[in-house]
Design a protein around this motif. Structure first.
Motif, PDB file in Angstrom:
ATOM      1  N   SER A 194     -35.729  -4.991  74.729  1.00 60.97           N
ATOM      2  CA  SER A 194     -34.358  -5.353  75.094  1.00 60.97           C
ATOM      3  C   SER A 194     -33.342  -4.525  74.317  1.00 60.97           C
ATOM      4  CB  SER A 194     -34.110  -6.844  74.831  1.00 60.97           C
ATOM      5  OG  SER A 194     -34.945  -7.638  75.636  1.00 60.97           O
ATOM      6  N   GLY A 195     -33.735  -4.089  73.136  1.00 61.05           N
ATOM      7  CA  GLY A 195     -32.830  -3.272  72.318  1.00 61.05           C
ATOM      8  C   GLY A 195     -32.780  -1.816  72.736  1.00 61.05           C
ATOM      9  N   LEU A 196     -33.592  -1.431  73.741  1.00 61.12           N
ATOM     10  CA  LEU A 196     -33.638  -0.033  74.170  1.00 61.12           C
ATOM     11  C   LEU A 196     -32.781   0.234  75.397  1.00 61.12           C
ATOM     12  CD1 LEU A 196     -37.514   0.490  73.887  1.00 61.12           C
ATOM     13  CD2 LEU A 196     -35.775   1.124  72.209  1.00 61.12           C
ATOM     14  N   ILE A 197     -32.167  -0.824  75.941  1.00 52.07           N
ATOM     15  CA  ILE A 197     -31.440  -0.679  77.210  1.00 52.07           C
ATOM     16  C   ILE A 197     -30.190   0.164  77.020  1.00 52.07           C
ATOM     17  CG2 ILE A 197     -30.164  -1.927  79.000  1.00 52.07           C
ATOM     18  CD1 ILE A 197     -32.028  -4.312  78.386  1.00 52.07           C
ATOM     19  N   SER A 198     -30.028   1.160  77.893  1.00 53.31           N
ATOM     20  CA  SER A 198     -28.815   1.986  77.824  1.00 53.31           C
ATOM     21  C   SER A 198     -28.245   2.288  79.202  1.00 53.31           C
ATOM     22  CB  SER A 198     -29.113   3.303  77.108  1.00 53.31           C
ATOM     23  OG  SER A 198     -30.094   4.033  77.808  1.00 53.31           O
ATOM     24  N   SER A 199     -29.062   2.321  80.237  1.00 50.05           N
ATOM     25  CA  SER A 199     -28.619   2.776  81.558  1.00 50.05           C
ATOM     26  C   SER A 199     -28.115   1.621  82.417  1.00 50.05           C
ATOM     27  CB  SER A 199     -29.773   3.473  82.279  1.00 50.05           C
ATOM     28  OG  SER A 199     -30.886   2.605  82.377  1.00 50.05           O
ATOM     29  N   ARG A 200     -26.943   1.110  82.094  1.00 51.53           N
ATOM     30  CA  ARG A 200     -26.318   0.061  82.884  1.00 51.53           C
ATOM     31  C   ARG A 200     -24.986   0.549  83.424  1.00 51.53           C
ATOM     32  NH1 ARG A 200     -26.742  -5.762  79.780  1.00 51.53           N
ATOM     33  NH2 ARG A 200     -28.665  -6.482  80.742  1.00 51.53           N
ATOM     34  N   TYR A 201     -24.580  -0.016  84.569  1.00 47.26           N
ATOM     35  CA  TYR A 201     -23.228   0.245  85.039  1.00 47.26           C
ATOM     36  C   TYR A 201     -22.238  -0.365  84.063  1.00 47.26           C
ATOM     37  CZ  TYR A 201     -25.165   1.539  89.595  1.00 47.26           C
ATOM     38  OH  TYR A 201     -25.836   2.154  90.611  1.00 47.26           O
ATOM     39  N   THR A 202     -21.164   0.344  83.770  1.00 43.56           N
ATOM     40  CA  THR A 202     -20.142  -0.172  82.869  1.00 43.56           C
ATOM     41  C   THR A 202     -18.808  -0.240  83.596  1.00 43.56           C
ATOM     42  OG1 THR A 202     -19.746   2.066  82.039  1.00 43.56           O
ATOM     43  CG2 THR A 202     -21.275   0.690  80.791  1.00 43.56           C
ATOM     44  N   SER A 203     -18.269  -1.430  83.693  1.00 45.23           N
ATOM     45  CA  SER A 203     -16.969  -1.634  84.318  1.00 45.23           C
ATOM     46  C   SER A 203     -16.455  -2.992  83.875  1.00 45.23           C
ATOM     47  CB  SER A 203     -17.091  -1.596  85.847  1.00 45.23           C
ATOM     48  OG  SER A 203     -15.868  -1.978  86.453  1.00 45.23           O
ATOM     49  N   HIS A 204     -15.122  -3.078  83.716  1.00 37.72           N
ATOM     50  CA  HIS A 204     -14.529  -4.369  83.386  1.00 37.72           C
ATOM     51  C   HIS A 204     -14.386  -5.240  84.628  1.00 37.72           C
ATOM     52  CE1 HIS A 204     -13.770  -3.125  79.312  1.00 37.72           C
ATOM     53  NE2 HIS A 204     -13.068  -2.078  79.711  1.00 37.72           N
ATOM     54  N   ASP A 205     -14.517  -4.641  85.809  1.00 35.70           N
ATOM     55  CA  ASP A 205     -14.319  -5.371  87.058  1.00 35.70           C
ATOM     56  C   ASP A 205     -15.601  -6.064  87.482  1.00 35.70           C
ATOM     57  OD1 ASP A 205     -11.564  -4.530  87.529  1.00 35.70           O
ATOM     58  OD2 ASP A 205     -12.414  -2.539  87.837  1.00 35.70           O
ATOM     59  N   PHE A 206     -15.467  -7.324  87.865  1.00 32.23           N
ATOM     60  CA  PHE A 206     -16.639  -8.139  88.201  1.00 32.23           C
ATOM     61  C   PHE A 206     -17.238  -7.722  89.536  1.00 32.23           C
ATOM     62  CE2 PHE A 206     -18.429 -11.921  90.333  1.00 32.23           C
ATOM     63  CZ  PHE A 206     -19.470 -12.177  89.454  1.00 32.23           C
ATOM     64  N   LEU A 207     -18.577  -7.672  89.575  1.00 36.67           N
ATOM     65  CA  LEU A 207     -19.308  -7.443  90.821  1.00 36.67           C
ATOM     66  C   LEU A 207     -20.644  -8.163  90.740  1.00 36.67           C
ATOM     67  CD1 LEU A 207     -19.682  -4.229  92.902  1.00 36.67           C
ATOM     68  CD2 LEU A 207     -21.715  -5.510  92.275  1.00 36.67           C
ATOM     69  N   MET A 208     -20.955  -8.935  91.773  1.00 38.22           N
ATOM     70  CA  MET A 208     -22.242  -9.635  91.859  1.00 38.22           C
ATOM     71  C   MET A 208     -22.854  -9.359  93.222  1.00 38.22           C
ATOM     72  SD  MET A 208     -23.141 -13.728  91.502  1.00 38.22           S
ATOM     73  CE  MET A 208     -22.800 -14.191  93.215  1.00 38.22           C
ATOM     74  N   ARG A 209     -24.121  -8.956  93.247  1.00 30.80           N
ATOM     75  CA  ARG A 209     -24.858  -8.798  94.484  1.00 30.80           C
ATOM     76  C   ARG A 209     -25.328 -10.180  94.954  1.00 30.80           C
ATOM     77  NH1 ARG A 209     -23.348  -4.127  96.259  1.00 30.80           N
ATOM     78  NH2 ARG A 209     -23.967  -2.298  95.060  1.00 30.80           N
ATOM     79  N   THR A 213     -21.641  -6.024  86.990  1.00 33.47           N
ATOM     80  CA  THR A 213     -20.613  -5.546  86.056  1.00 33.47           C
ATOM     81  C   THR A 213     -19.582  -6.639  85.792  1.00 33.47           C
ATOM     82  OG1 THR A 213     -19.142  -4.716  87.797  1.00 33.47           O
ATOM     83  CG2 THR A 213     -20.787  -3.185  86.948  1.00 33.47           C
ATOM     84  N   GLY A 214     -18.838  -6.470  84.700  1.00 29.36           N
ATOM     85  CA  GLY A 214     -17.677  -7.305  84.412  1.00 29.36           C
ATOM     86  C   GLY A 214     -18.008  -8.746  84.084  1.00 29.36           C
ATOM     87  N   GLN A 215     -16.998  -9.587  84.209  1.00 29.87           N
ATOM     88  CA  GLN A 215     -17.125 -11.017  83.900  1.00 29.87           C
ATOM     89  C   GLN A 215     -16.292 -11.822  84.885  1.00 29.87           C
ATOM     90  OE1 GLN A 215     -15.045 -12.863  80.430  1.00 29.87           O
ATOM     91  NE2 GLN A 215     -17.099 -13.398  79.705  1.00 29.87           N
ATOM     92  N   ILE A 216     -16.766 -12.996  85.246  1.00 31.01           N
ATOM     93  CA  ILE A 216     -16.034 -13.916  86.119  1.00 31.01           C
ATOM     94  C   ILE A 216     -15.880 -15.245  85.385  1.00 31.01           C
ATOM     95  CG2 ILE A 216     -18.089 -14.831  87.263  1.00 31.01           C
ATOM     96  CD1 ILE A 216     -14.779 -13.998  89.019  1.00 31.01           C
ATOM     97  N   LYS A 217     -14.711 -15.873  85.547  1.00 31.76           N
ATOM     98  CA  LYS A 217     -14.453 -17.159  84.903  1.00 31.76           C
ATOM     99  C   LYS A 217     -14.075 -18.194  85.951  1.00 31.76           C
ATOM    100  CE  LYS A 217     -12.782 -15.077  80.597  1.00 31.76           C
ATOM    101  NZ  LYS A 217     -11.621 -14.940  79.676  1.00 31.76           N
TER     102      LYS A 217
END
Length: 621
Positions: free
Chosen positions: A169-184, A204-208
């Motif tokens: 889990s500490g090796l993860i680097s290849s993720r999409y980075t965006s402040h905008d929320f998106l859920m499939r 990506t992002g966060q939803i509240k």
């Protein structure tokens, strides 16, 4: 390591023990439907979570039998680590190979191969199966690979697997980075008394709770009432979470698997997009990819038919690749680099995979488009921008960052500023902007009256870019002595008074003592009234500043004096008449009112005719 959410996708042949392994790790059986429990197989995506220190590890347990390979692809999208189960009693099987081919397209960095049911074979056979697994999986270029033997009845092997998962889990680097929320979205259903619930993986992002979201591609606007993360009530959900969103005013039948829930007005659905496509080396000759033919198309949680338009050749044999255009039967919202798969319609086997490179062709001709796609594929962002700047005339929109590139935001902002004039996400190439500006300047300088409306057509697709062009042209024209009135630019003939004002303005730069009507009258042999009128014209244009009842100074000379006065006060604690003489060569009649003007700036305090910068008044005491 810090708080993080990790999605682990399990893969492997039918009955190789994936679901049982997840249940042993988490205490939760991922089979959600009664039919699955009865048949003992995972029909749809199952989810369970494991907490280790501050890391939440979510397991996406996916089907392992051929008829349900579509769900396997769905579960494989968005995961961080692959947990690949191989039954020690059977070894490598047909769906082991197919799953491995599919997963190799997904750009996942960490692979953990687990030989399950280790308690059911001899040590010799277990070692042989481990060697076979190493030989098979080492064909794939995962940066991180681990090989383990596990029995669900052996706590030591389970603990060792948990430790390995945590370390990976500490090796993860290849993720999409965006402040905008998106859920499939993978499910949409109704709960009595609550309404519609959407479930999926947060990319990506966060939803509240209480946030507005948009469901694409339909463009449905709604609000989030409640959130569950890993089956527990939560005030928010973030990238890496498995979430359920309870939304308002949405019919479950209007939301489909393959849609996205996202921050409003950020992401763009595409009716077609461009990609690199590669056939699997294991396909037969009859399964070659043909130009302009439809295939079963799988991406994210979306599944449907799509037409494949090859851009470089007419067909693709086993192991070959090409750039292509993909036209799904309904719009999809792809991300840059997102993996997809093609399955033949008959027989239904997975024949190829690829990665999204662009959601638009930007109106480029084919050769320029191929060059652009090659740049995007190879990470040459600046070269891609050069292709756009050189070959596009007009305005166009750049997609939101994660639909456009995998580069960092700061790098892309720098390149946009370097090559384009921008208004939000709408841009026009600087070369094009300069070309139209030069065209307008040539017309203006020819002496013609120029109507600005005649240039609107060059930026007609963006009122904001047009506004930038219009204001820039007006500013350039006025700076060069032209007049702007009623959306027209023209050379206005100057009156004798204005000509005299221009002459006086030039003389005042050569000699600051030419500061009042009397001096100017004597120097230029004109009446004091004419000189006074010229000074008034210059003052009204902001070209000169009034120092006292009689004296004026050029505004640019005045501004420079203020800057040097501040610098002198900082270096020498204060400024007075004597120090002012070192800044500007002027008579006392100019120096005294200049010094007094410092008091009006709000920057200085006057003590005994010495001006101190505010905050430094006590420097000498």
């Amino acid at each position: 390591m810090g708080r993080q959410n990790v999605i682990v996708g399990t893969a492997g042949h039918i009955d190789h023990g994936k679901s049982a392994l997840v249940e042993r790790l988490t205490g939760v059986h991922p089979d959600r439907f009664k039919e699955e429990q009865e048949r003992g197989i995972t029909l749809d995506l199952g989810f369970a979570a494991l907490e280790i220190d501050e890391t939440t590890i979510s397991f996406v347990d996916v089907p392992g039998h051929e008829k349900l390979i579509r769900n396997m692809i769905t579960g494989a999208t968005g995961i961080d680590i692959i947990l690949f189960a191989v039954d020690a009693t059977e070894g490598i099987k047909p769906q082991t190979i197919e799953h491995a081919d599919i997963l190799s397209v997904l750009n996942i960095e960490t692979l953990i191969v687990v030989l399950t049911k280790a308690d059911k074979v001899s040590e010799d056979l277990l070692n042989r199966r481990l060697s076979e697994a190493r030989e098979f999986f080492n064909r794939f270029t995962y940066p991180y690979k681990r090989f383990l033997t596990v029995s669900i009845y052996d706590q030591h092997s389970i603990d060792n697997l948990k430790k390995t998962l945590y370390e990976c889990s500490g090796l993860i680097s290849s993720r999409y980075t965006s402040h905008d929320f998106l859920m499939r979205i993978d499910r949409s259903f109704s709960v009595k008394g609550a309404g519609t619930v959407l479930t999926g993986s947060c990319i990506t992002g966060q939803i509240k709770t209480g946030d507005d979201i948009e469901i694409l591609p339909a463009g449905i606007q709604t609000k989030v009432k409640n959130i569950q993360v890993h089956s527990k009530n939560s005030l928010s959900a973030s990238a890496g979470d498995r979430a359920a969103l309870n939304v308002t005013g949405v019919d479950k039948n209007n939301v489909h698997r393959g849609d996205i829930a996202a921050a409003p007005k950020v992401f763009s659905p595409a009716a077609s997009f461009y990609a690199r496509l590669k056939t699997f080396s294991s396909i037969s000759k009859k399964d070659v990819i043909k130009h302009n033919k439809s295939y079963r198309f799988l991406i994210g949680t979306y599944a449907g038919e799509a037409k494949i338009i090859l851009l470089e050749k007419k067909s693709l044999n086993a192991g070959e690749s090409a750039l292509c255009k993909i036209v799904p039967y309904k719009p999809y919202t792809p991300l840059f680099g997102e993996a997809f798969f093609l399955r033949s319609l008959s027989p239904q086997i997975t024949v190829a995979g690829g990665r999204v490179l662009s959601i638009t062709n930007f109106g480029l001709a084919k050769n320029n488009l191929l060059t652009l796609l090659s740049c995007m594929e190879n990470g040459k962002a600046e070269e891609a921008f050069k292709v756009l700047e050189t070959n596009i005339e007009g305005t166009f929109d750049i997609p939101t960052l994660i639909q456009f590139t995998d580069k960092k935001s700061d790098e892309i902002k720098h390149l946009i500023k370097k090559y384009f004039i921008s208004a939000g996400r709408t841009v026009t190439p600087r070369k094009y902007f300069s070309k139209i500006t030069d065209m307008a300047k040539e017309e203006i300088y020819s002496g013609n009256t120029v109507s600005l409306s005649g240039y609107h057509k060059y930026f007609k697709n963006s009122e904001n870019i047009w506004k930038i062009f219009r204001e820039n042209l007006i500013r350039l024209a006025e700076k060069n002595g032209y007049t702007y009135e009623n959306e027209k630019i023209f050379k206005k003939r100057k009156s004798e008074h204005e000509k005299l004002a221009d002459e006086i303005y030039e003389k005042m730069s050569q000699d600051v003592s030419l500061s009042n009507a009397a001096n100017l009258s004597s120097f230029l042999n004109i009446s004091e009234k004419a000189a006074a009128n010229a000074l008034t014209i210059l003052a009204n244009k902001g070209k000169v500043k009034k120092l006292d009842e009689k004296n004026f100074i050029r505004t640019d000379i005045f501004d420079n004096f203020i800057q040097l006065a501040v610098k002198t006060a900082k270096q020498e604690q204060y400024i007075d008449l004597k120090k002012a003489k070192t800044i500007i060569k002027a008579p006392r009649k100019i120096l005294i009112p200049l010094i007094e003007q410092l008091d009006k700036t709000g920057l200085f305090t006057n003590k005994d005719n010495k001006r101190y910068l505010k905050g430094d008044e006590t420097a000498e005491f």
